[in-house]
Design an enzyme around this catalytic site. Structure first.
Site, PDB file in Angstrom:
ATOM      1  N   ASN A  10       0.862  -1.181   0.000  1.00  0.00           N
ATOM      2  CA  ASN A  10       0.000   0.000   0.000  1.00  0.00           C
ATOM      3  C   ASN A  10       0.900   1.234   0.000  1.00  0.00           C
ATOM      4  O   ASN A  10       1.482   1.580   1.026  1.00  0.00           O
ATOM      5  CB  ASN A  10      -0.903  -0.034   1.244  1.00  0.00           C
ATOM      6  CG  ASN A  10      -1.776   1.195   1.352  1.00  0.00           C
ATOM      7  OD1 ASN A  10      -1.793   2.049   0.462  1.00  0.00           O
ATOM      8  ND2 ASN A  10      -2.509   1.297   2.443  1.00  0.00           N
ATOM      9  N   LYS A  12       0.043   4.221  -0.265  1.00  0.00           N
ATOM     10  CA  LYS A  12      -0.648   5.371   0.346  1.00  0.00           C
ATOM     11  C   LYS A  12      -0.481   6.614  -0.546  1.00  0.00           C
ATOM     12  O   LYS A  12      -0.421   6.479  -1.761  1.00  0.00           O
ATOM     13  CB  LYS A  12      -0.164   5.578   1.783  1.00  0.00           C
ATOM     14  CG  LYS A  12      -0.258   4.274   2.602  1.00  0.00           C
ATOM     15  CD  LYS A  12      -0.086   4.453   4.067  1.00  0.00           C
ATOM     16  CE  LYS A  12      -0.225   3.101   4.766  1.00  0.00           C
ATOM     17  NZ  LYS A  12      -0.120   3.190   6.208  1.00  0.00           N
ATOM     18  N   HIS A  96      -9.552   0.913   4.935  1.00  0.00           N
ATOM     19  CA  HIS A  96      -8.269   1.171   5.611  1.00  0.00           C
ATOM     20  C   HIS A  96      -8.500   2.105   6.796  1.00  0.00           C
ATOM     21  O   HIS A  96      -9.312   3.020   6.727  1.00  0.00           O
ATOM     22  CB  HIS A  96      -7.265   1.782   4.629  1.00  0.00           C
ATOM     23  CG  HIS A  96      -5.873   1.762   5.183  1.00  0.00           C
ATOM     24  ND1 HIS A  96      -5.443   2.688   6.104  1.00  0.00           N
ATOM     25  CD2 HIS A  96      -4.846   0.897   4.992  1.00  0.00           C
ATOM     26  CE1 HIS A  96      -4.193   2.389   6.446  1.00  0.00           C
ATOM     27  NE2 HIS A  96      -3.813   1.313   5.790  1.00  0.00           N
ATOM     28  N   GLU A  98      -6.862   4.504   7.928  1.00  0.00           N
ATOM     29  CA  GLU A  98      -6.649   5.936   7.676  1.00  0.00           C
ATOM     30  C   GLU A  98      -7.916   6.575   7.122  1.00  0.00           C
ATOM     31  O   GLU A  98      -8.213   7.728   7.399  1.00  0.00           O
ATOM     32  CB  GLU A  98      -5.442   6.121   6.739  1.00  0.00           C
ATOM     33  CG  GLU A  98      -4.141   5.900   7.507  1.00  0.00           C
ATOM     34  CD  GLU A  98      -2.988   5.344   6.698  1.00  0.00           C
ATOM     35  OE1 GLU A  98      -3.041   5.377   5.453  1.00  0.00           O
ATOM     36  OE2 GLU A  98      -2.023   4.856   7.326  1.00  0.00           O
ATOM     37  N   GLU A 166      -5.120  -4.977  10.485  1.00  0.00           N
ATOM     38  CA  GLU A 166      -4.100  -3.946  10.644  1.00  0.00           C
ATOM     39  C   GLU A 166      -4.367  -3.163  11.933  1.00  0.00           C
ATOM     40  O   GLU A 166      -5.161  -2.207  11.928  1.00  0.00           O
ATOM     41  CB  GLU A 166      -4.146  -2.973   9.467  1.00  0.00           C
ATOM     42  CG  GLU A 166      -3.887  -3.613   8.124  1.00  0.00           C
ATOM     43  CD  GLU A 166      -3.375  -2.592   7.124  1.00  0.00           C
ATOM     44  OE1 GLU A 166      -2.241  -2.786   6.655  1.00  0.00           O
ATOM     45  OE2 GLU A 166      -4.065  -1.609   6.840  1.00  0.00           O
ATOM     46  N   GLY A 172       2.656   2.430  10.668  1.00  0.00           N
ATOM     47  CA  GLY A 172       3.566   3.568  10.522  1.00  0.00           C
ATOM     48  C   GLY A 172       4.292   3.955  11.792  1.00  0.00           C
ATOM     49  O   GLY A 172       4.896   5.019  11.871  1.00  0.00           O
ATOM     50  N   SER A 212       3.709  -1.989  10.249  1.00  0.00           N
ATOM     51  CA  SER A 212       5.161  -2.002  10.478  1.00  0.00           C
ATOM     52  C   SER A 212       5.832  -3.318  10.085  1.00  0.00           C
ATOM     53  O   SER A 212       6.821  -3.724  10.693  1.00  0.00           O
ATOM     54  CB  SER A 212       5.490  -1.641  11.935  1.00  0.00           C
ATOM     55  OG  SER A 212       5.095  -0.311  12.205  1.00  0.00           O
TER      56      SER A 212
HETATM   57  O1  LIG Z   1      -1.285   0.670   6.739  1.00  0.00           O
HETATM   58  C1  LIG Z   1      -0.500  -0.183   6.359  1.00  0.00           C
HETATM   59  C2  LIG Z   1      -0.756  -0.929   5.110  1.00  0.00           C
HETATM   60  O2  LIG Z   1      -2.039  -0.709   4.639  1.00  0.00           O
HETATM   61  C3  LIG Z   1       0.730  -0.485   7.100  1.00  0.00           C
HETATM   62  O3  LIG Z   1       1.576   0.610   7.071  1.00  0.00           O
HETATM   63  P1  LIG Z   1       3.084   0.462   7.590  1.00  0.00           P
HETATM   64  O4  LIG Z   1       3.639  -0.797   7.009  1.00  0.00           O
HETATM   65  O5  LIG Z   1       3.785   1.706   7.088  1.00  0.00           O
HETATM   66  O6  LIG Z   1       3.014   0.389   9.088  1.00  0.00           O
END
Ligand SMILES: O=C(CO)COP(=O)(O)O
Length: 254
Positions: A10, A12, A96, A98, A166, A172, A212
């Site tokens: 992803n 983002k 997701h 976010e 997740e 992150g 992560s």
């Molecule tokens: O949100 C994520 C994948 O959709 C995970 O993000 P990270 O791997 O940067 O922690």
């Protein structure tokens, strides 16, 4: 039948044309396990989907990071599922954290999106996960169960769905879930599918972990019984994504 390992990247809201081309070159040159062993799906921002699709090796696939909840029309700024299908984009990430947390997407709205995307012929990576506050208050399973049920109730054909766990506190932050923490939730989610959908769907649906994941921690996580792959954020923009794809062999050699 064994579940095929699944590694999603992803990206983002990151990248320039130059950076995107560099990442794709790294992926195209990588030696990874064959298609029969691992599904690799990368998810660039909408504006780079066509570019990535045109450059990317044919054994890797592309996903959008979101799509509109209904048929297209007067919805400024949105991209519809049928547009993605028209472009030949096979996958979409929905729910997701976010988007849930920053843009207020509710369980019901995510369920509607999943139903719409599947009805248009897209395959869906559906995301669930608890916040740190929810974990610390002991409500992790209640939260992910409610999120999953809202999605599950809208799915007719599970062949086109991957479920991504997740935990928000691991996204992150560099604070990856321990293999035990990941396994506990994955196992509980599989039981939820068993009890609420069917034993067949529970046995065949891939449940992947995100938060992560990197080249150093992926093997230990991949070795967990109910972990069927990863949804990778930050590390999917780096060459170590290739190492994460290779962790599929942990399963195939088990
Ligand atoms: O949100 C994520 C994948 O959709 C995970 O993000 P990270 O791997 O940067 O922690």
């Amino acid at each position: 039948m064994a579940r095929k390992f699944f590694v999603g990247g992803n990206w983002k809201c990151n990248g320039t044309v130059e950076e995107v081309k560099k990442i794709v070159t790294v992926l195209n040159e990588a030696e990874v396990p064959p298609e029969e062993v691992v599904d690799v799906v990368v998810s660039p921002p909408f504006v780079f989907l066509s570019l990535v699709k045109s450059l990317l090796r044919s054994d890797f696939q592309v996903a959008a990071q979101n799509c509109w909840v209904r048929k297209g029309g007067a919805f400024t700024g949105e991209v519809s599922a049928e547009m993605l299908v028209n472009l030949g984009i096979p996958w979409v990430i929905l729910g997701h954290s976010e988007r849930r947390l920053l843009l207020g997407e509710t369980n019901e709205f995510v369920g509607d999106k999943v139903a719409n995307a599947l009805s248009q012929g897209l395959k869906v990576i559906a995301c669930v996960g608890e916040t740190l506050e929810q974990r610390e208050s002991g409500s992790t399973m209640d939260i992910v169960a409610a999120q999953t049920k809202a999605i599950a109730g809208r799915i007719l054909d599970w062949n086109n769905v991957v479920l991504a766990y997740e935990p928000v506190w691991a996204i992150g932050t560099g604070k990856v879930a321990t293999p035990t923490q990941a396994r506990e939730v994955h196992t509980a989610l599989r039981k939820l599918l068993h009890d609420n959908v069917s034993p067949e769907v529970a046995a065949s649906t891939r449940i992947i972990y995100g938060g992560s994941v990197n080249g150093a921690n992926c093997k230990e996580l991949a070795a967990q019984p109910d972990v069927d792959g990863f949804l990778v954020g930050g590390a999917s923009l780096k060459p170590e994504f290739v190492d994460i794809i290779k962790s599929a062999t942990v399963k195939s050699s088990a």
